[in-house]
Design a protein around this motif. Structure first.
Motif, PDB file in Angstrom:
ATOM      1  N   VAL B 231       0.652  -1.110  -0.052  1.00 39.51           N
ATOM      2  CA  VAL B 231      -0.112   0.534  -0.042  1.00 39.51           C
ATOM      3  C   VAL B 231       0.835   1.092   0.414  1.00 39.51           C
ATOM      4  CG1 VAL B 231      -1.866   1.450   1.446  1.00 39.51           C
ATOM      5  CG2 VAL B 231      -1.696  -0.942   1.120  1.00 39.51           C
ATOM      6  N   PRO B 232       1.579   1.237   1.062  1.00 41.60           N
ATOM      7  CA  PRO B 232       2.525   2.229   0.646  1.00 41.60           C
ATOM      8  C   PRO B 232       3.598   3.135  -0.343  1.00 41.60           C
ATOM      9  CG  PRO B 232       3.619   1.024   2.860  1.00 41.60           C
ATOM     10  CD  PRO B 232       1.741   0.786   2.267  1.00 41.60           C
ATOM     11  N   LEU B 233       3.250   1.472  -1.085  1.00 37.91           N
ATOM     12  CA  LEU B 233       4.823   1.338  -1.856  1.00 37.91           C
ATOM     13  C   LEU B 233       4.567   2.017  -3.329  1.00 37.91           C
ATOM     14  CD1 LEU B 233       7.300   0.841  -3.701  1.00 37.91           C
ATOM     15  CD2 LEU B 233       6.040  -1.610  -4.061  1.00 37.91           C
ATOM     16  N   LEU B 234       2.859   1.987  -3.213  1.00 41.18           N
ATOM     17  CA  LEU B 234       1.635   2.480  -4.658  1.00 41.18           C
ATOM     18  C   LEU B 234       0.930   3.482  -4.179  1.00 41.18           C
ATOM     19  CD1 LEU B 234      -0.089  -0.993  -4.728  1.00 41.18           C
ATOM     20  CD2 LEU B 234       1.025   0.329  -6.843  1.00 41.18           C
ATOM     21  N   ALA B 235       1.793   3.728  -2.916  1.00 38.26           N
ATOM     22  CA  ALA B 235       0.663   5.550  -2.593  1.00 38.26           C
ATOM     23  C   ALA B 235       2.135   6.398  -2.610  1.00 38.26           C
ATOM     24  CB  ALA B 235       0.351   5.307  -1.075  1.00 38.26           C
ATOM     25  N   ALA B 236       3.214   5.581  -2.703  1.00 40.61           N
ATOM     26  CA  ALA B 236       4.465   6.798  -3.139  1.00 40.61           C
ATOM     27  C   ALA B 236       4.725   6.508  -4.749  1.00 40.61           C
ATOM     28  CB  ALA B 236       5.986   6.032  -2.953  1.00 40.61           C
ATOM     29  N   LYS B 237       4.405   5.887  -5.341  1.00 39.08           N
ATOM     30  CA  LYS B 237       4.501   6.329  -6.654  1.00 39.08           C
ATOM     31  C   LYS B 237       3.132   7.153  -7.226  1.00 39.08           C
ATOM     32  CE  LYS B 237       4.138   4.542 -11.754  1.00 39.08           C
ATOM     33  NZ  LYS B 237       4.943   5.055 -11.842  1.00 39.08           N
ATOM     34  N   ALA B 238       1.714   7.101  -6.858  1.00 39.96           N
ATOM     35  CA  ALA B 238       1.123   7.765  -6.919  1.00 39.96           C
ATOM     36  C   ALA B 238       1.728   9.516  -6.665  1.00 39.96           C
ATOM     37  CB  ALA B 238       0.422   7.329  -6.426  1.00 39.96           C
ATOM     38  N   ARG B 239       2.390   9.294  -5.630  1.00 42.79           N
ATOM     39  CA  ARG B 239       2.830  10.851  -5.333  1.00 42.79           C
ATOM     40  C   ARG B 239       3.226  11.216  -6.266  1.00 42.79           C
ATOM     41  NH1 ARG B 239       2.789   9.087  -0.319  1.00 42.79           N
ATOM     42  NH2 ARG B 239       4.793   8.128  -0.107  1.00 42.79           N
ATOM     43  N   VAL B 240       4.340  10.303  -6.062  1.00 41.40           N
ATOM     44  CA  VAL B 240       5.646  10.699  -7.334  1.00 41.40           C
ATOM     45  C   VAL B 240       5.822  10.699  -8.888  1.00 41.40           C
ATOM     46  CG1 VAL B 240       7.698   9.512  -8.931  1.00 41.40           C
ATOM     47  CG2 VAL B 240       7.231   9.336  -6.348  1.00 41.40           C
ATOM     48  N   GLU B 241       3.803  10.473  -9.548  1.00 37.52           N
ATOM     49  CA  GLU B 241       3.445  10.562 -11.186  1.00 37.52           C
ATOM     50  C   GLU B 241       2.839  11.835 -10.427  1.00 37.52           C
ATOM     51  OE1 GLU B 241       3.976   8.489 -13.397  1.00 37.52           O
ATOM     52  OE2 GLU B 241       5.370   7.555 -12.397  1.00 37.52           O
ATOM     53  N   ARG B 242       2.423  12.143  -9.324  1.00 38.63           N
ATOM     54  CA  ARG B 242       1.203  13.761  -9.493  1.00 38.63           C
ATOM     55  C   ARG B 242       2.447  14.631  -9.419  1.00 38.63           C
ATOM     56  NH1 ARG B 242      -1.662  11.188  -4.857  1.00 38.63           N
ATOM     57  NH2 ARG B 242      -3.919  10.466  -6.144  1.00 38.63           N
ATOM     58  N   GLY B 243       3.589  14.288  -9.464  1.00 41.92           N
ATOM     59  CA  GLY B 243       5.056  15.216  -8.959  1.00 41.92           C
ATOM     60  C   GLY B 243       5.401  15.401  -7.700  1.00 41.92           C
ATOM     61  N   GLY B 244       4.698  14.942  -6.485  1.00 39.56           N
ATOM     62  CA  GLY B 244       4.306  15.442  -5.058  1.00 39.56           C
ATOM     63  C   GLY B 244       6.014  14.964  -4.587  1.00 39.56           C
ATOM     64  N   ALA B 245       6.447  15.189  -3.599  1.00 39.33           N
ATOM     65  CA  ALA B 245       7.711  14.528  -3.008  1.00 39.33           C
ATOM     66  C   ALA B 245       6.981  13.078  -2.529  1.00 39.33           C
ATOM     67  CB  ALA B 245       8.591  15.533  -1.595  1.00 39.33           C
ATOM     68  N   LEU B 246       8.573  12.743  -1.970  1.00 46.92           N
ATOM     69  CA  LEU B 246       8.585  11.528  -1.970  1.00 46.92           C
ATOM     70  C   LEU B 246       7.929  11.163  -0.421  1.00 46.92           C
ATOM     71  CD1 LEU B 246       8.457   8.485  -2.621  1.00 46.92           C
ATOM     72  CD2 LEU B 246      11.280   8.854  -2.022  1.00 46.92           C
ATOM     73  N   ASP B 247       7.812  12.258   0.417  1.00 48.41           N
ATOM     74  CA  ASP B 247       7.941  12.060   2.025  1.00 48.41           C
ATOM     75  C   ASP B 247       6.634  12.834   2.213  1.00 48.41           C
ATOM     76  OD1 ASP B 247      11.449  13.068   1.690  1.00 48.41           O
ATOM     77  OD2 ASP B 247      10.771  11.636   2.311  1.00 48.41           O
ATOM     78  N   GLU B 248       6.112  12.944   1.498  1.00 51.73           N
ATOM     79  CA  GLU B 248       4.693  13.337   2.319  1.00 51.73           C
ATOM     80  C   GLU B 248       3.728  12.131   2.223  1.00 51.73           C
ATOM     81  OE1 GLU B 248       2.366  15.155  -0.880  1.00 51.73           O
ATOM     82  OE2 GLU B 248       3.782  16.739  -1.520  1.00 51.73           O
ATOM     83  N   PRO B 249       3.450  12.558   3.954  1.00 57.23           N
ATOM     84  CA  PRO B 249       2.716  10.962   4.068  1.00 57.23           C
ATOM     85  C   PRO B 249       1.414  10.448   3.618  1.00 57.23           C
ATOM     86  CG  PRO B 249       1.780  13.495   5.804  1.00 57.23           C
ATOM     87  CD  PRO B 249       3.642  13.865   4.369  1.00 57.23           C
ATOM     88  N   VAL B 250       1.645   9.508   4.211  1.00 59.30           N
ATOM     89  CA  VAL B 250       0.768   8.616   3.328  1.00 59.30           C
ATOM     90  C   VAL B 250      -0.830   8.585   3.578  1.00 59.30           C
ATOM     91  CG1 VAL B 250      -0.195   5.660   2.845  1.00 59.30           C
ATOM     92  CG2 VAL B 250       2.327   5.967   3.120  1.00 59.30           C
ATOM     93  N   SER B 251      -1.660   9.384   2.636  1.00 60.68           N
ATOM     94  CA  SER B 251      -3.055   9.602   2.806  1.00 60.68           C
ATOM     95  C   SER B 251      -3.814   8.556   3.072  1.00 60.68           C
ATOM     96  CB  SER B 251      -3.164  10.680   1.760  1.00 60.68           C
ATOM     97  OG  SER B 251      -3.833  10.165   0.758  1.00 60.68           O
ATOM     98  N   ALA B 252      -4.982   8.812   3.727  1.00 59.10           N
ATOM     99  CA  ALA B 252      -5.822   7.470   3.768  1.00 59.10           C
ATOM    100  C   ALA B 252      -6.604   7.607   2.950  1.00 59.10           C
ATOM    101  CB  ALA B 252      -6.560   7.407   5.421  1.00 59.10           C
TER     102      ALA B 252
END
Lengths: 254, 252
Positions: B231-252
């Motif tokens: 789950v956090p892996l795919l959330a990080a993938k989504a954040r990166v694709e949106r152009g966000g930072a890797l470190d942002e907290p995982v949103s529920a």
């Protein structure tokens, strides 16, 4: 169908006795070197152990997949634990690669250091240290070196000099000399003999772990029921069970 | 503790693009903290032997790492290639790695890893002796999940310890191979405290199921563990694709 379970157990004993005789023959010159000085130079130890074990690792169809001497730190200059351990040629090993020549076990990476921090608690060291006798560890999957299903035979090595708290004139354990045998290779030595007996048989260790079985419902690696006494294999902690069954004490709950 | 996660970094490589593979394997190990800052890598000949590649391929791979600023090479008696510490850089490398893999690849890796781990856990529960289960419990109790790096090392080590209890050399080998290919990425989420606590709790469930000889429960706990990690892996993938930072907290 001329053989009995007892004959088969005797033949198992003979294979292991052969390995233990080899370990005892290696141990004598190692103890001699250690007794010559209060501290041994690592290079001197390595040279000696390599000369002793390499011929057995490189012979045709070697019985041994690895062998060497593991010293606790006291006797080796500047070391906490010293491994003089060699592996025979390996096939497609996922950790160490394929090798056609023997390789020295390299313990410089941190992972090994952490694993071996407690090496005195590991069975292949602990039991010979407790009993002052030879021991068979396994069968188990060795994820450090061979990545294979193996048995490890170890024998304590003693020094006579009194440094390090031993009684003057007495001896103390300073390491183990040992060898690994793969279950696959052991099977090639023993299976024909097991199949010469009409009744199904299983070769098991002290806890009932199966090394070799002619009962298809009880497979290598499973735990067998130890209720039947079986035939002890002389000079080893192994025994041969007749009409073996999977362990009943372990009820599998699905 | 078993050396699994670390040794897996150096496991054999497949055929294509080997210098890049050498670089990728070591990069994953470094950026995700399995190989620590300041650590000396094995020598070039040793790396060549362990990866199963030519010396020149290893040199090429290390060249890629030097370019990326992940290792520095020192000459002389105490020389060798050393891991360079730089967290900010590592984050951008992880982002690049995530961009390079499709969502479907990441989730398929997690499915396969989960299937193998579930099989391992099930077999371990069938085959572990009482002594084996006790040793596994002792191992886990002593394993530190307090920091991201220690949690990654120990989670990788735990996978391997359970694999050993399956008594299957093939499952152990496959576990090592999968950790090499995918381990550091799968364990990306362990940057987060709560994720570390969850992973450790699932590990304890596996240990209890193994000790009680309950294969179905061991399988279920292993599945939950890997799903939890994916789950956090795919959330990080989504954040990166949106152009966000890797470190942002995982949103529920």
């Amino acid at each position: 169908m001329s053989r009995s379970a007892r004959d088969v157990a005797a033949s198992v004993g003979a294979v292991f006795t052969g390995v233990f005789d080899q370990l005892a023959a290696w141990r004598a010159p190692v103890e001699h070197l250690i007794d010559g000085a209060p501290e041994v130079r690592p290079a001197a130890l390595d040279t000696l152990v390599a000369e002793l074990v390499l011929p057995r690792l490189t012979e045709p169809q070697p019985l041994l997949v690895g062998a060497g001497f593991i010293a606790d730190g006291e006797i080796v200059r500047g070391r906490d634990v010293h491994f003089a351990w060699w592996l025979g040629p390996l096939d497609a090993n996922p950790v160490l690669g394929s090798t056609t020549e023997p390789t020295r076990l390299d313990l410089t990476t941190r992972g090994y250091t952490e694993y071996l921090r407690d090496f005195r608690a590991l069975e292949w060291y602990r039991i010979p240290a407790t009993t002052s006798d030879a021991h068979v560890t396994g069968p188990y999957v060795d994820h450090l070196c061979t990545c294979d299903y193996i048995l490890t035979m170890t024998m304590p090595v003693h020094a006579v000099h009194p440094a390090g708290g031993g009684a003057p004139g007495g001896t103390r354990m300073v390491g183990v000399i040992g060898a690994d045998v793969s279950v696959r290779r052991l099977e090639s030595e023993l299976l024909a003999g097991f199949l010469d007996v009409t009744a199904p048989l299983a070769l098991v260790n002290e806890e009932g772990r199966v090394v070799l079985s002619t009962e298809p419902a009880l497979q290598v690696g499973q735990l067998a029921d130890l209720d039947g006494a079986g035939e002890p294999c002389p000079g080893t902690p192994l025994r041969v069970l007749v009409d073996p069954a999977p362990s009943g004490s372990i009820r599998i709950i699905r | 503790m078993g050396p699994g996660a670390r040794e897996a970094v150096f496991a054999q490589l497949a055929d294509a693009g080997r210098a890049e593979q050498v670089a990728q394997r070591l990069t994953d190990g470094i950026v995700l903290g399995v190989l620590g800052a300041g650590e000396r890598l094995p020598s070039e000949p040793e790396l060549a032997r362990r990866f199963g590649v030519a010396l020149i391929t290893v040199r090429e791979g290390l060249g890629i790492l030097r370019e990326a600023g992940l290792v520095e090479t020192r000459r002389g008696r105490e020389g060798g290639s050393f891991v360079v510490a730089d967290d900010a850089d590592h984050r951008s490398l992880i982002s690049a790695r995530l961009r390079g893999l499709a969502q479907v690849e990441l989730s398929d890796m997690a499915v396969y890893f989960g299937a193998i781990l579930a099989g391992i856990a099930e077999r371990a529960a069938e085959r572990a002796s009482a002594g084996d289960a006790e040793r596994l419990a002792g191992w886990l109790a002593a394993a530190d999940f307090g920091t991201a790096a220690s949690a990654r090392t120990n989670q990788g080590g735990f996978f391997l310890e359970v694999a050993v209890l399956s008594q299957s050399a093939r499952l152990v080998r496959e576990q090592i191979r999968l950790q090499a290919e995918f381990g550091p990425l799968l364990l990306l989420g362990l940057d987060d405290d709560e994720q570390r606590a969850d992973a450790a709790a699932h590990d304890r469930r596996i240990v209890r199921a193994v000790a009680a000889h309950r294969p179905a429960e061991a399988r279920e706990a292993a599945g939950d563990l890997v799903r939890g990690l994916s789950v956090p892996l795919l959330a990080a993938k989504a954040r990166v694709e949106r152009g966000g930072a890797l470190d942002e907290p995982v949103s529920a």
